[in-house]
Motif scaffolding. Structure first.
Motif, PDB file in Angstrom:
ATOM      1  N   PRO A 104      62.593  35.582  47.474  1.00 57.72           N
ATOM      2  CA  PRO A 104      63.888  35.927  46.877  1.00 57.72           C
ATOM      3  C   PRO A 104      65.035  35.450  47.756  1.00 57.72           C
ATOM      4  N   VAL A 105      66.058  34.930  47.118  1.00 59.76           N
ATOM      5  CA  VAL A 105      67.226  34.424  47.833  1.00 59.76           C
ATOM      6  C   VAL A 105      68.379  35.403  47.664  1.00 59.76           C
ATOM      7  N   ARG A 106      68.864  35.919  48.787  1.00 59.58           N
ATOM      8  CA  ARG A 106      70.030  36.796  48.731  1.00 59.58           C
ATOM      9  C   ARG A 106      71.276  35.940  48.591  1.00 59.58           C
ATOM     10  N   ARG A 107      72.117  36.287  47.664  1.00 63.04           N
ATOM     11  CA  ARG A 107      73.302  35.478  47.427  1.00 63.04           C
ATOM     12  C   ARG A 107      74.561  36.311  47.666  1.00 63.04           C
ATOM     13  N   ARG A 108      75.562  35.653  48.174  1.00 65.71           N
ATOM     14  CA  ARG A 108      76.854  36.297  48.378  1.00 65.71           C
ATOM     15  C   ARG A 108      77.915  35.468  47.676  1.00 65.71           C
ATOM     16  N   ALA A 109      78.987  36.124  47.372  1.00 64.42           N
ATOM     17  CA  ALA A 109      80.089  35.397  46.734  1.00 64.42           C
ATOM     18  C   ALA A 109      80.640  34.359  47.698  1.00 64.42           C
ATOM     19  N   ALA A 110      81.134  33.284  47.143  1.00 60.82           N
ATOM     20  CA  ALA A 110      81.700  32.231  47.978  1.00 60.82           C
ATOM     21  C   ALA A 110      82.903  32.764  48.741  1.00 60.82           C
ATOM     22  N   PRO A 111      83.028  32.412  50.044  1.00 58.49           N
ATOM     23  CA  PRO A 111      84.152  32.903  50.821  1.00 58.49           C
ATOM     24  C   PRO A 111      85.465  32.364  50.283  1.00 58.49           C
ATOM     25  N   GLU A 112      86.453  33.183  50.295  1.00 59.08           N
ATOM     26  CA  GLU A 112      87.788  32.793  49.861  1.00 59.08           C
ATOM     27  C   GLU A 112      88.762  33.116  50.990  1.00 59.08           C
ATOM     28  N   PRO A 113      89.875  32.423  51.105  1.00 54.47           N
ATOM     29  CA  PRO A 113      90.352  31.416  50.158  1.00 54.47           C
ATOM     30  C   PRO A 113      90.015  29.990  50.594  1.00 54.47           C
ATOM     31  N   ARG A 114      88.892  29.805  51.301  1.00 49.29           N
ATOM     32  CA  ARG A 114      88.557  28.473  51.777  1.00 49.29           C
ATOM     33  C   ARG A 114      88.521  27.482  50.622  1.00 49.29           C
ATOM     34  N   GLN A 115      89.179  26.355  50.797  1.00 46.46           N
ATOM     35  CA  GLN A 115      89.192  25.333  49.756  1.00 46.46           C
ATOM     36  C   GLN A 115      87.851  24.621  49.731  1.00 46.46           C
ATOM     37  N   ARG A 116      87.273  24.506  48.562  1.00 45.54           N
ATOM     38  CA  ARG A 116      85.956  23.909  48.458  1.00 45.54           C
ATOM     39  C   ARG A 116      86.070  22.404  48.212  1.00 45.54           C
ATOM     40  N   PRO A 117      85.490  21.606  49.113  1.00 48.52           N
ATOM     41  CA  PRO A 117      85.534  20.158  48.896  1.00 48.52           C
ATOM     42  C   PRO A 117      84.529  19.742  47.853  1.00 48.52           C
ATOM     43  N   GLU A 118      84.622  18.506  47.457  1.00 53.59           N
ATOM     44  CA  GLU A 118      83.634  17.950  46.541  1.00 53.59           C
ATOM     45  C   GLU A 118      82.267  18.008  47.193  1.00 53.59           C
ATOM     46  N   ALA A 119      81.230  18.187  46.399  1.00 58.00           N
ATOM     47  CA  ALA A 119      79.880  18.184  46.940  1.00 58.00           C
ATOM     48  C   ALA A 119      79.618  16.853  47.630  1.00 58.00           C
ATOM     49  N   ALA A 120      79.104  16.916  48.852  1.00 61.79           N
ATOM     50  CA  ALA A 120      78.891  15.701  49.640  1.00 61.79           C
ATOM     51  C   ALA A 120      77.471  15.213  49.477  1.00 61.79           C
ATOM     52  N   PRO A 121      77.271  14.038  48.906  1.00 62.41           N
ATOM     53  CA  PRO A 121      75.915  13.526  48.731  1.00 62.41           C
ATOM     54  C   PRO A 121      75.295  13.169  50.067  1.00 62.41           C
ATOM     55  N   GLU A 122      73.951  13.209  50.138  1.00 63.50           N
ATOM     56  CA  GLU A 122      73.265  12.879  51.372  1.00 63.50           C
ATOM     57  C   GLU A 122      73.464  11.420  51.750  1.00 63.50           C
ATOM     58  N   ARG A 123      73.729  10.577  50.757  1.00 63.71           N
ATOM     59  CA  ARG A 123      73.837   9.149  51.028  1.00 63.71           C
ATOM     60  C   ARG A 123      74.936   8.555  50.170  1.00 63.71           C
ATOM     61  N   PRO A 124      75.783   7.706  50.713  1.00 59.66           N
ATOM     62  CA  PRO A 124      76.849   7.115  49.911  1.00 59.66           C
ATOM     63  C   PRO A 124      76.285   6.272  48.779  1.00 59.66           C
ATOM     64  N   GLU A 125      77.039   6.216  47.687  1.00 55.09           N
ATOM     65  CA  GLU A 125      76.658   5.353  46.582  1.00 55.09           C
ATOM     66  C   GLU A 125      76.678   3.899  47.037  1.00 55.09           C
ATOM     67  N   ALA A 126      75.734   3.137  46.564  1.00 58.35           N
ATOM     68  CA  ALA A 126      75.619   1.736  46.968  1.00 58.35           C
ATOM     69  C   ALA A 126      76.531   0.867  46.123  1.00 58.35           C
ATOM     70  N   LYS A 127      77.819   1.042  46.291  1.00 59.63           N
ATOM     71  CA  LYS A 127      78.787   0.243  45.547  1.00 59.63           C
ATOM     72  C   LYS A 127      79.605  -0.568  46.542  1.00 59.63           C
ATOM     73  N   PRO A 128      79.946  -1.800  46.189  1.00 63.11           N
ATOM     74  CA  PRO A 128      80.751  -2.593  47.103  1.00 63.11           C
ATOM     75  C   PRO A 128      82.050  -1.885  47.446  1.00 63.11           C
ATOM     76  N   ASP A 129      82.404  -1.930  48.713  1.00 62.12           N
ATOM     77  CA  ASP A 129      83.596  -1.259  49.210  1.00 62.12           C
ATOM     78  C   ASP A 129      84.578  -2.338  49.635  1.00 62.12           C
ATOM     79  N   SER A 130      85.791  -2.312  49.077  1.00 64.09           N
ATOM     80  CA  SER A 130      86.755  -3.368  49.341  1.00 64.09           C
ATOM     81  C   SER A 130      87.496  -3.160  50.654  1.00 64.09           C
ATOM     82  N   ARG A 131      87.240  -2.064  51.355  1.00 59.21           N
ATOM     83  CA  ARG A 131      88.017  -1.811  52.561  1.00 59.21           C
ATOM     84  C   ARG A 131      87.664  -2.824  53.649  1.00 59.21           C
ATOM     85  N   THR A 132      88.643  -3.097  54.470  1.00 61.14           N
ATOM     86  CA  THR A 132      88.474  -4.006  55.594  1.00 61.14           C
ATOM     87  C   THR A 132      88.386  -3.190  56.869  1.00 61.14           C
ATOM     88  N   VAL A 133      87.434  -3.528  57.719  1.00 59.12           N
ATOM     89  CA  VAL A 133      87.254  -2.795  58.964  1.00 59.12           C
ATOM     90  C   VAL A 133      87.573  -3.705  60.142  1.00 59.12           C
TER      91      VAL A 133
END
Length: 402
Positions: free
Chosen positions: A306-335
């Protein structure tokens, strides 16, 4: 002093290899802090632009972090502390500091197994992760997990179910619960083992943090177990990092028609050990850890913890879910070349945005030894500059400024 370690670890823009090279040259962060411009520019293997960043002598960030750690009950381990695991110290890019909450086991004396897999796991993947981790912990192993949703969380629950020691490595500050319903799991892991992060308190999860976190998980372990992983998965980065670090890799087989098992089945095809039970892994380490490991016997039919669950802490702003790996799309940025090693620059110059190249081709085109090519590609992938395709083929995601 500890504040100089935190200062060096948090210097804006300074890359991991440059931090380590400065440390090798000067011997301590305090000596780096008090070095003048000319001394910094003499440091070997440090690009001048990177060396100049150490002229930033602002200690306010370090002082704030130390105060937060004291308030939150977190400790800081530095690369030169005796308690810092030697296994992790020996990897290509070890973290300068680790933020610690809980009891740090003597991991160099333990059969630590990193259990990884996809967040979007199937019931089969969740059940396998929990069952295998329960068996690993009951047989004397330490389970290392990233505490993300899916396989990671199931692995932590299984090891806790067996009363084992769990090492949770996060891609965020230890006071930031990610996913946000996981506070109870964080608390349970800290009570039964330890939480670790290279990120200071208050650090939110970001996409680039997760591949970087994975190198720590494999670096702490003697082996990595991939439970369930689709074709593109951060778990496969962990498996590759483990191999580069000299660790063993195991995988749980899955149905040949299941997208979530494609990565695991390919690992097994390419030589990874097949793991259908915990002892399939641990029997390979029994001679190395004779006083630690023993077969735990049969387990009753699996039932979820069983998983004990708690309400999400507030008022922390929730970022977008971060994927484990970046999408393999060409990136136009210059480094910029600033902060990149010569090997990384050479590889970016010969890689293409669309047409992938095999590692053997890159070795031939650059004249760089295979081990250095592998290490440079790993760091470029962690920084989101290259993408690995099936068959160990690579494309670049950025344009190198000349």
């Amino acid at each position: 002093m500890l504040k100089y370690w935190v200062w060096l670890a948090e210097l804006p823009g300074l890359k991991g290899p440059a931090r380590l090279a400065l440390l090798r040259h000067f011997g301590s962060p305090e000596d780096i802090f008090f070095a003048d411009r000319e001394e910094l520019l003499l440091a070997e293997d440090v690009p001048p632009a990177q060396a100049k960043l150490a002229l930033n002598r602002d200690l306010s960030i370090a002082d704030r972090i130390l105060a937060e750690c004291q308030r939150l009950g977190q400790r800081i381990l530095t690369l030169q502390d005796a308690e810092y695991p030697q296994r992790l110290r020996n990897i290509f890019d070890p973290p300068l500091v680790l933020y610690v909450k809980g009891r740090m086991p003597a991991l160099d004396e333990e059969a630590a197994i990193a259990v990884v897999g996809t967040r979007n796991c199937t019931p089969y993947g969740s059940a396998s992760a929990e069952r295998l981790s329960q068996e690993l912990a009951a047989s004397g192993a330490v389970v290392v997990t990233g505490l993300a949703r899916g396989v990671d969380a199931a692995a932590a629950r299984g090891a806790l179910r067996a009363g084992g020691t769990v090492v949770g490595v996060t891609g965020n500050g230890l006071d930031v619960y990610y996913p946000y319903e996981s506070q109870s799991l964080y608390d349970d892991v800290a009570a039964a083992g330890v939480l670790l992060s290279e990120y200071p308190p208050g650090t939110e999860p970001e996409r680039s943090h997760f591949p970087a976190r994975n190198r720590i998980m494999s670096g702490l372990s003697v082996a990595a177990l991939v439970v369930e992983a689709p074709e593109r998965s951060g778990a496969l980065i962990t498996a590759r990092l483990a191999l580069e670090q000299g660790r063993e890799v195991y995988a749980v087989p899955g149905p040949i028609s299941a997208p979530a098992s494609v990565g695991c089945n390919r690992l097994i095809r390419d030589g990874a050990g097949l793991a259908a039970e915990g002892w399939d892994i641990l029997r390979d380490f029994q001679e190395r850890f004779p006083e630690k490991l023993r077969p735990a016997g049969d387990f009753p039919a699996w039932t979820p913890l069983p998983v004990r669950r708690r309400a999400a802490p507030e008022p922390r702003q929730r970022p977008e879910a971060a994927p484990e790996r970046p999408e393999a799309k060409p990136d136009s940025r210059t480094v910029s070349r600033s902060g990149l090693t010569d090997d990384q620059i050479a590889l970016l110059r010969v890689l293409d945005l669309e047409n992938s190249r095999q590692v053997d081709d890159l070795i031939q085109m650059t004249g760089i030894p295979a081990r250095r090519v592998s290490s440079a590609l790993t760091m470029l992938e962690i920084d989101g500059m290259v993408h690995q395709h099936s068959g160990k083929r690579y494309t670049r995601l950025v344009t190198l400024a000349e």
